[in-house]
Design a protein around this motif. Structure first.
Motif, mmCIF file in Angstrom:
data_model
loop_
_atom_site.group_PDB
_atom_site.id
_atom_site.type_symbol
_atom_site.label_atom_id
_atom_site.label_comp_id
_atom_site.label_asym_id
_atom_site.label_seq_id
_atom_site.Cartn_x
_atom_site.Cartn_y
_atom_site.Cartn_z
ATOM 1 N N VAL A 1 0.841 -1.204 0.000
ATOM 2 C CA VAL A 1 0.000 0.000 0.000
ATOM 3 C C VAL A 1 0.872 1.248 0.000
ATOM 4 O O VAL A 1 0.613 2.214 -0.718
ATOM 5 N N SER A 2 1.935 1.222 0.813
ATOM 6 C CA SER A 2 2.820 2.379 0.894
ATOM 7 C C SER A 2 3.524 2.645 -0.440
ATOM 8 O O SER A 2 3.675 3.801 -0.857
ATOM 9 N N LEU A 3 3.948 1.587 -1.123
ATOM 10 C CA LEU A 3 4.578 1.751 -2.446
ATOM 11 C C LEU A 3 3.583 2.284 -3.466
ATOM 12 O O LEU A 3 3.917 3.130 -4.312
ATOM 13 N N GLN B 1 -10.883 -7.796 1.544
ATOM 14 C CA GLN B 1 -12.294 -8.085 1.254
ATOM 15 C C GLN B 1 -12.523 -8.333 -0.241
ATOM 16 O O GLN B 1 -13.368 -7.715 -0.885
ATOM 17 N N LEU B 2 -11.736 -9.285 -0.770
ATOM 18 C CA LEU B 2 -11.825 -9.656 -2.183
ATOM 19 C C LEU B 2 -12.380 -11.068 -2.328
ATOM 20 O O LEU B 2 -12.151 -11.925 -1.474
ATOM 21 N N VAL C 1 -5.875 -11.133 -11.384
ATOM 22 C CA VAL C 1 -5.580 -9.864 -10.715
ATOM 23 C C VAL C 1 -6.875 -9.175 -10.300
ATOM 24 O O VAL C 1 -7.818 -9.075 -11.081
ATOM 25 N N ALA C 2 -6.903 -8.686 -9.043
ATOM 26 C CA ALA C 2 -8.060 -7.949 -8.526
ATOM 27 C C ALA C 2 -7.593 -6.585 -8.039
ATOM 28 O O ALA C 2 -6.615 -6.490 -7.291
ATOM 29 N N GLU C 3 -8.288 -5.536 -8.495
ATOM 30 C CA GLU C 3 -7.938 -4.177 -8.089
ATOM 31 C C GLU C 3 -8.433 -3.915 -6.662
ATOM 32 O O GLU C 3 -9.497 -4.389 -6.266
ATOM 33 N N VAL C 4 -7.666 -3.162 -5.907
ATOM 34 C CA VAL C 4 -8.052 -2.815 -4.534
ATOM 35 C C VAL C 4 -8.689 -1.436 -4.542
ATOM 36 O O VAL C 4 -8.066 -0.451 -4.951
ATOM 37 N N LYS C 5 -9.921 -1.364 -4.075
ATOM 38 C CA LYS C 5 -10.627 -0.091 -4.033
ATOM 39 C C LYS C 5 -10.019 0.817 -2.965
ATOM 40 O O LYS C 5 -9.690 0.385 -1.880
ATOM 41 N N GLY C 6 -9.882 2.071 -3.308
ATOM 42 C CA GLY C 6 -9.358 3.034 -2.350
ATOM 43 C C GLY C 6 -7.856 3.179 -2.377
ATOM 44 O O GLY C 6 -7.312 4.076 -1.728
ATOM 45 N N VAL C 7 -7.172 2.291 -3.087
ATOM 46 C CA VAL C 7 -5.709 2.372 -3.174
ATOM 47 C C VAL C 7 -5.333 2.297 -4.656
ATOM 48 O O VAL C 7 -5.068 1.212 -5.184
ATOM 49 N N PRO C 8 -5.326 3.410 -5.346
ATOM 50 C CA PRO C 8 -4.996 3.397 -6.785
ATOM 51 C C PRO C 8 -3.608 2.815 -7.036
ATOM 52 O O PRO C 8 -2.653 3.125 -6.326
ATOM 53 N N GLY C 9 -3.518 1.973 -8.041
ATOM 54 C CA GLY C 9 -2.248 1.378 -8.415
ATOM 55 C C GLY C 9 -1.945 0.063 -7.728
ATOM 56 O O GLY C 9 -0.957 -0.608 -8.075
ATOM 57 N N LEU C 10 -2.780 -0.359 -6.753
ATOM 58 C CA LEU C 10 -2.530 -1.611 -6.031
ATOM 59 C C LEU C 10 -3.473 -2.700 -6.517
ATOM 60 O O LEU C 10 -4.700 -2.521 -6.559
ATOM 61 N N SER C 11 -2.885 -3.831 -6.905
ATOM 62 C CA SER C 11 -3.651 -5.008 -7.307
ATOM 63 C C SER C 11 -3.192 -6.195 -6.464
ATOM 64 O O SER C 11 -2.066 -6.226 -5.973
#
Length: 419
Positions: free
Chosen positions: A270-272, A296-297, A317-327
């Motif tokens: 998340v930090s990256l 929560q995927l 691959v699943a995108e993480v909501k609220g954290v752009p760029g993180l899958s």
């Protein structure tokens, strides 16, 4: 095993266990307060004084007059001895019509070198203390006068006892409670020191750095809230990027079970991602997957499918909501050995992942129990070992470092969780 204990470790122990510490102090304080009401009885004392003198006959010779002081001194010593006998307690109780058990003690002593005897009475009755003292003194005076008729001995009650003031039970309970709290404090301090001295877990990170020649990348606080943890991951991110140079595939390896390695991998990812980079986080724990629940995927395809070749990476691959760029590529419980799955398909997975992201973070389960991390280490560019403060043993960290290095992994450093 660490060979020394620093003051900061002691303070850290008490900060982490302050609730238990407070409970122990309160329990001891309350217990001693209750015991003071049930077991401890207040005593009251009173003092009476009798003065002795002998008559000197008018026709007494010079020798007799010279011996007067010795005669009187022997009478005083006799009175003191009789004052300290149990019979005086019985006679006093009988005269007052009370049970002798109400009188704890009666003691006599000579006042300096004068022919004066002080009677001290101890009793549980504040109202009767003075009466018992005066009665005992009068009985002693009458008895000693009758015992020495010649030369005539006079024993007079010169100072009567002052009535004792009854003390409140509240003060006794309060004092017992304070002493109990102090006792609980001391016992817990001793307990804490024993726990620290007997603890073989990673507590002193500087010691681990120097002993194992491995860098500490950061510490994740146990408390302090979300903001404190996010700041900790920013520090870890900066240290890791400086240490890893251009490494794009990083394995976060749990050294032992329950050391929060999955949380560390997720926090670093998340930090990256928040730096504007594309980050892919893969759950390499194919025995007890954690990342799907953490984010929560509910993926249709998993890491297992990608490794076995039944689907492509983009399908899992699943995108993480609220954290752009993180899958995230979630894992699932594997029917075959996860180590075999990694040996078959992890190299192809990393090659394909590097085309989709800037950083690939893979979480690996406990290296003390499973060989999975060793299979991942050889195919990755860097490995970060994760330990839990006060839980992961120093020996486990040393063994994990050795195994990972022997498997061909490049260990960049270690992270300590729940500090």
């Amino acid at each position: 095993m660490e060979l020394f204990v620093s003051f900061s470790e002691i303070m850290h122990f008490f900060k982490r266990t302050w609730i238990r510490f407070l409970v122990v102090v309160i329990v001891f304080g309350v217990a001693c307060s209750l015991l003071s009401l049930k077991l401890f009885h207040r005593t009251y004392s009173a003092n009476s004084t009798i003065t002795l003198s002998c008559d000197i006959p008018e026709d007494a010779g010079t020798d007799y007059r010279l011996q007067y002081t010795n005669i009187l001194a022997s009478r005083v010593q006799t009175a003191v001895a009789q004052a300290n006998t149990h019979s005086l307690i019985e006679k006093t109780a009988e005269k007052l019509g009370i049970d002798s058990s109400e009188i704890i003690s009666i003691a006599g002593e000579q006042v300096l070198s004068a022919p004066v005897v002080k009677i001290t009475v101890q009793t549980q009755s504040a109202g009767r203390a003075a009466e018992i003292s005066d009665t005992a003194a009068q009985i002693l005076a009458d008895g000693i006068a009758q015992q020495f008729p010649s030369p005539k001995l006079t024993a007079t009650l010169t100072d009567k006892a002052q009535p004792a003031k009854a003390s409140s039970s509240k003060s006794a309970v309060l004092k017992a409670g304070i002493l109990g709290a102090i006792l609980g404090f001391l016992i817990y301090v001793i307990y804490g020191l024993i726990c620290i001295l007997g603890d073989r877990s990673v507590r002193n990170t500087r010691f681990a750095e120097e002993a194992l020649k491995i860098d500490l990348l950061g510490e994740i606080p146990h408390s302090g809230g979300r903001e404190a943890k996010e700041d900790a991951f920013r520090r870890i991110r900066a240290a890791a990027l400086h240490k890893l140079d251009n490494a794009a595939c990083i394995v976060v390896e749990s050294v032992s079970d329950g050391d929060e390695g999955a949380e560390t991998a997720a926090g670093l990812a998340v930090s990256l991602a928040r730096t504007g980079k594309r980050v892919l986080l893969a759950d390499g724990d194919l025995r007890e997957p954690k990342l799907a629940g953490m984010f929560q995927l509910q993926p249709k395809k998993t890491f297992n499918d990608v490794l076995s070749g039944t689907c492509g990476l983009t399908d899992a691959v699943a995108e993480v909501k609220g954290v752009p760029g993180l899958s995230v590529v979630c894992g699932a419980k594997a029917e075959e050995s996860p180590a075999d799955l990694f040996a078959k398909g992890f190299a192809n997975f990393t090659a394909e992942a590097k085309k989709l992201c800037d950083y690939l973070i893979v979480y690996a389960p406990s290296s003390t129990r499973y060989p999975d991390a060793e299979n991942l280490a050889a195919a990755s560019e860097a490995v970060i070992l994760n330990v839990k403060f006060g839980s992961t043993s120093y020996v486990a960290l040393r063994d994990a470092l050795r195994r990972t290095t022997e498997a061909g992994g490049n260990v960049a450093g270690f992270v300590v969780a729940s500090v």
